[in-house]
Design an enzyme around this catalytic site. Structure first.
Site, PDB file in Angstrom:
ATOM      1  N   ASP A  61       0.796  -0.986  -0.204  1.00 34.76           N
ATOM      2  CA  ASP A  61       0.089   0.078   0.032  1.00 34.76           C
ATOM      3  C   ASP A  61       0.881   1.232  -0.126  1.00 34.76           C
ATOM      4  O   ASP A  61       2.102   1.260   0.227  1.00 34.76           O
ATOM      5  CB  ASP A  61      -0.812   0.173   1.113  1.00 34.76           C
ATOM      6  CG  ASP A  61      -1.849   0.901   1.359  1.00 34.76           C
ATOM      7  OD1 ASP A  61      -2.295   1.735   0.133  1.00 34.76           O
ATOM      8  OD2 ASP A  61      -2.561   1.300   2.193  1.00 34.76           O
ATOM      9  N   GLU A  72       2.857   5.060  -4.249  1.00 36.31           N
ATOM     10  CA  GLU A  72       2.790   5.747  -5.304  1.00 36.31           C
ATOM     11  C   GLU A  72       4.050   6.555  -5.306  1.00 36.31           C
ATOM     12  O   GLU A  72       4.556   6.735  -6.737  1.00 36.31           O
ATOM     13  CB  GLU A  72       1.744   6.751  -5.283  1.00 36.31           C
ATOM     14  CG  GLU A  72       0.073   6.300  -5.454  1.00 36.31           C
ATOM     15  CD  GLU A  72      -0.208   5.438  -4.135  1.00 36.31           C
ATOM     16  OE1 GLU A  72      -1.045   4.537  -4.385  1.00 36.31           O
ATOM     17  OE2 GLU A  72       0.149   5.790  -3.056  1.00 36.31           O
ATOM     18  N   ASP A  75      -8.791   3.359  -2.927  1.00 36.77           N
ATOM     19  CA  ASP A  75      -9.657   3.869  -1.901  1.00 36.77           C
ATOM     20  C   ASP A  75     -11.073   4.285  -2.363  1.00 36.77           C
ATOM     21  O   ASP A  75     -11.075   5.759  -2.676  1.00 36.77           O
ATOM     22  CB  ASP A  75      -9.193   4.912  -0.863  1.00 36.77           C
ATOM     23  CG  ASP A  75      -7.984   4.309  -0.044  1.00 36.77           C
ATOM     24  OD1 ASP A  75      -7.955   3.193  -0.174  1.00 36.77           O
ATOM     25  OD2 ASP A  75      -6.933   5.085   0.273  1.00 36.77           O
TER      26      ASP A  75
END
Length: 850
Positions: A430, A433, A508
């Protein structure tokens, strides 16, 4: 359509820092961060076109000397794939980390130069290169134009920005582009951007999401081609968003480098693209079961939820551990309660698999082994002045591993034993990015650097690769510590080629009807981008669904390639605390959830074999209708139906309060209502009722769907009887693959492939099997043919041996060489020994079917 205009993008960008900080502290469904402002092309610069000044044939194509001190290479990788590169003189050709296969057998081709054109011809495509101005045109072997440059602008560089303009017509459709927002599968008219962004609570018009895959499929005159723009910088795709005459793509920086591949079928394009960038592994079967997760489950919650699933007999395989399991968010640590042997033993005893989240940010904390080792070995991303970059994430001030370095990936892989030693089966990457709470636009400054020497890159260039390299490092941890176990890595961030290391979930999302609707075109376009193992948080992550929304979402979610219920912290949910487990919405929704989850487990042989196809051919598991029916123009823009594997079409309800809907049935097939057995000819739209517990499903005639008894978890019971759910017109075939579903032993030949054929011949039906591979020691003992829509048989026999008629489905499944006819449903069941060497013949009186 559903992307914001450039002006709106700029407005979003100017407020992104504030939004990102807010999202870090107390995010809500409106806290969407976006990257720095777009860099637009200078339209005057792109009109200054290149000229060809010299031609040289090379081993697999041609080298062109261009004006402006540039060189072009047009290389043929196969009969239907070409690579196009435009470089400054002296530069080497570029291959990003996306490319899995760099060495190709050069196809036979001819080169001609005449009338101001250079022509390369293979058995499948012709590449015509115009010299003045420079431009490229691709034709099929019949001379039809597949794709061509838009010659008013062409291709080249606007300063540092590489660009390519292509001609289009108003009927050309575009698919793929990885993870995109919006409610439409066809991306024509869209302004698309690719820069991996932690876009918590994104909306259908959010331009930048978590994953960047600069690959798309064009469908023109019912013929498909693909273009992969292999540039890791932030890139842009204006897909006839400005004019119906052209589309173009460009990047902020980097090389002009793209691959062209011809179909003419979409499946051919995907096969070529995934040959280039890699195909997914054969998955472990348990990963195809249901997963349950929540941010801020306590250790007690995890145990309680797992127990409740088992008590209620709702099938499930996996519980996820979100960031709370760590010791103050330090990666590769356990807090006391989550690390307790008692908790892990309890989950193991209930036959649950376990997945832990993992973030790249390492807490800046002298004395913490990860920080100390990374600092001592100089493993961190750097500021421009050479100091270590520090940014805030969940642990507070944090360091960021430089995954561009092989030694850092190796180091990261070695730490996973801390997780695996607790019995963890999968890793969930997670925040990769990478997300940085106090960084500009919610990430690192663009001038942060990675690598060193000749391999040094700025964050601007490396950003879209960060999660890709982390996924590789995580994947290698399985090779190190679980050497004969199929890896499972789940990631929020991808670049092209990441599918060979990880599955993807779409970040999300929000408990809103638009998100349920959006999940279908989003997933199908991701599937058309080479990533078949994809899913969304069922019920939505941010916010909370009501009972109706969750019921409709679990109906879809039971058929996602990756099927996981996951939801946000209670601290951010409005109103009363609302769980998001199947039983949290009352008995009706619990029953609906159980019905469709059980259906997923019943279909596990079919689902697993669909994944086998994906691993071998790049086939999507969740497919837009256009994937199979590209010659039917009515499918080109259908975004609220999808194919689940090769045979089943789903038409979910995705709008609030809806209890009926129209369903388009693609032409060229006869379709059967899965629930009623009613048949329809393709090429028409029908209207159907869809009450809350009803998901409209249709099956193609001449389909054979392998199913099994429902299990509470994969591997609970051996597969001893395979039910072949068959919708026969004239001939149905299936090539059934079987292995242990867990190890890599299939690489040593430990698998079976059995060809199954059911064929109508006059007044009788024949069933036969042929073993193509027999390397796996199977428990499969019998097949049960389920023939839907058939009349009662006169007799069933194999050679001279007659089968016995029995009185129930249960009895026929447990007795070989028997059959049962279900008069109420017009279904015939026949139990055939798996080692039967003779054809099974089913004879009828008079009319052979109902």
């Amino acid at each position: 359509m559903h992307k914001p205009s450039k002006n709106i993008s700029r407005l979003v960008a100017t407020t992104a820092i504030a939004a990102s900080i807010f999202a870090a502290q107390a995010p809500n469904v409106l806290a969407v961060t976006q990257p720095h402002p777009d860099k637009e092309l200078n339209q005057e610069a792109v009109k200054k076109q290149l000229q060809v000044e010299g031609v040289q044939q090379v081993e697999n194509g041609v080298k062109l000397d261009l004006s402006s001190d540039q060189t072009a290479f047009i290389r043929l990788f196969s009969e239907d794939m070409a690579k196009i590169s435009i470089l400054n003189d002296g530069e080497e050709e570029y291959f990003s980390e996306a490319i899995a296969k760099k060495e190709w057998d050069t196809p036979s081709f001819d080169v001609k130069e005449q009338n101001g054109e250079i022509t390369l011809t293979t058995n499948e495509i012709t590449v015509k290169i115009k010299k003045e101005p420079f431009g490229i045109k691709f034709l099929d072997k019949k001379g039809n134009v597949i794709n061509e440059d838009y010659m008013k602008n062409g291709s080249g560089y606007d300063g540092e920005k590489p660009y390519v303009y292509k001609k289009t017509n108003e009927n050309e459709a575009f698919y793929g582009f990885g993870e995109q927002g919006g409610l439409e599968v066809n991306q024509r008219g869209e302004s698309i951007g690719m820069f991996n962004t932690d876009a918590y609570g994104y909306q259908p018009n959010t331009k930048y999401l978590y994953t960047s895959i600069p690959f798309f499929i064009g469908l023109k005159n019912d013929k498909a081609y693909g273009i992969f723009f292999d540039n890791t910088n932030r890139s842009y795709f204006e897909m006839a968003s400005e004019s119906d005459d052209y589309y173009y793509f460009y990047a902020d920086d980097g090389k002009l480098n793209y691959y062209f591949m011809y179909g003419p079928e979409i499946e051919d394009v995907l096969d070529s693209y995934t040959n280039l960038t890699g195909k997914i592994d054969k998955p472990a079967k348990w990963t195809l079961g249901l997963h349950q997760s929540k941010w801020e489950y306590s250790a007690e919650d995890i145990e309680r939820v797992a127990e409740t699933y088992r008590e209620k007999n709702i099938p499930i395989d996996t519980m996820h551990f979100d960031i709370d399991y760590m010791d103050e968010y330090r990666v590769f640590t356990w807090s006391d309660k989550f690390g307790s042997e008692a908790l892990h033993q309890k989950l193991d005893d209930m036959n649950f698999h376990k997945i832990t989240i993992n973030d790249p940010a390492v807490k800046k904390d002298p004395g913490y082994f990860m920080y100390d080792e990374g600092t001592a070995n100089d493993y961190w991303a750097k500021n421009p002045d050479g100091t270590n970059f520090v940014g805030k994430v969940w642990p507070g001030d944090s360091m960021f591993p430089d995954f561009s370095k092989p030694e850092v990936r190796e180091w990261w892989a070695t730490k996973h034993n801390i997780l695996f030693d607790k019995g963890i089966d999968g890793i969930w990457n997670d925040m990769n990015e990478p997300a940085v709470f106090d960084g500009p636009y919610h990430t690192m400054p663009l001038d942060v650097t990675f690598g060193e020497g000749e391999n040094k890159r700025t964050h601007a260039e490396y950003h879209n690769l960060y999660g890709h390299d982390e996924a590789e490092a995580t994947y290698k941890a399985f090779e190190k510590y679980k050497p004969n176990t199929r890896p499972f890595v789940l990631t929020r961030d991808m670049y092209a080629g990441s599918q060979r290391y990880a599955a993807l979930w779409t970040g999300d999302n929000v408990s809103e009807w638009d998100h349920l609707q959006m999940s279908i075109p989003m997933n199908t376009n991701i599937g058309l981008s080479g990533v078949p193992f994809v899913g969304n948080d069922i019920g939505g992550f941010a916010g909370r669904p009501d009972a109706e929304m969750f019921a409709r979402w679990i109906e879809v979610g039971a058929f996602l390639p990756f099927s996981r219920i996951h939801y946000d912290s209670d601290k951010k949910a409005e109103g009363e605390k609302q769980g998001q487990e199947p039983w949290a919405f009352g008995q009706e929704v619990e029953d609906i959830s159980k019905k469709y989850v059980e259906m997923r487990y019943k279909l596990m042989p079919y689902l697993y074999n669909t994944f086998i196809d994906a691993s071998e051919n790049g086939t999507p598991v969740q497919q837009p209708l256009v994937y199979q029916f590209q010659e039917d123009e009515n499918t080109h823009n259908i975004s609220d139906q999808f194919m689940f594997g090769s045979s089943m079409m789903l038409a979910p309800v995705v709008k609030q309060g809806q209890t009926e809907r129209d369903v388009y049935l693609p032409e060229g097939e006869t379709w059967v209502d899965y629930w009623t057995g009613e048949e329809y000819e393709g090429g028409q739209t029908i209207h159907t009722n869809a009450q809350l517990d009803h998901l409209p499903i249709y099956v193609k005639k001449d389909s054979m769907i392998p199913t099994r008894e429902v299990q509470q978890y994969t591997g609970e019971k051996p597969l001893e009887n395979l039910v072949l759910d068959t919708y026969l017109d004239e001939k149905a075939t299936y090539s059934f693959y079987e292995d242990d579903g867990a190890t890599l032993d299939y690489k040593d030949g430990e698998y079976n492939i059995t060809d199954l054929v059911i064929q109508r011949k006059g007044k009788h039906i024949e069933f036969k099997t042929k073993k193509q591979a027999t390397g796996y020691n199977t428990a499969l003992d019998s097949y049960t043919l389920k023939l839907n829509g058939e009349a009662a048989p006169k007799k069933v026999q194999a050679a001279r041996a007659k089968y016995n008629q029995v009185t129930s489905v249960e009895e026929v499944k447990s007795n070989q060489e028997s059959y049962f006819y279900d008069e109420e449903n017009n279904s015939l069941y026949v139990n055939v020994p798996a080692d039967e060497k003779h054809k099974i013949k089913i004879f009828f009186k008079g009319n052979k079917r109902k």
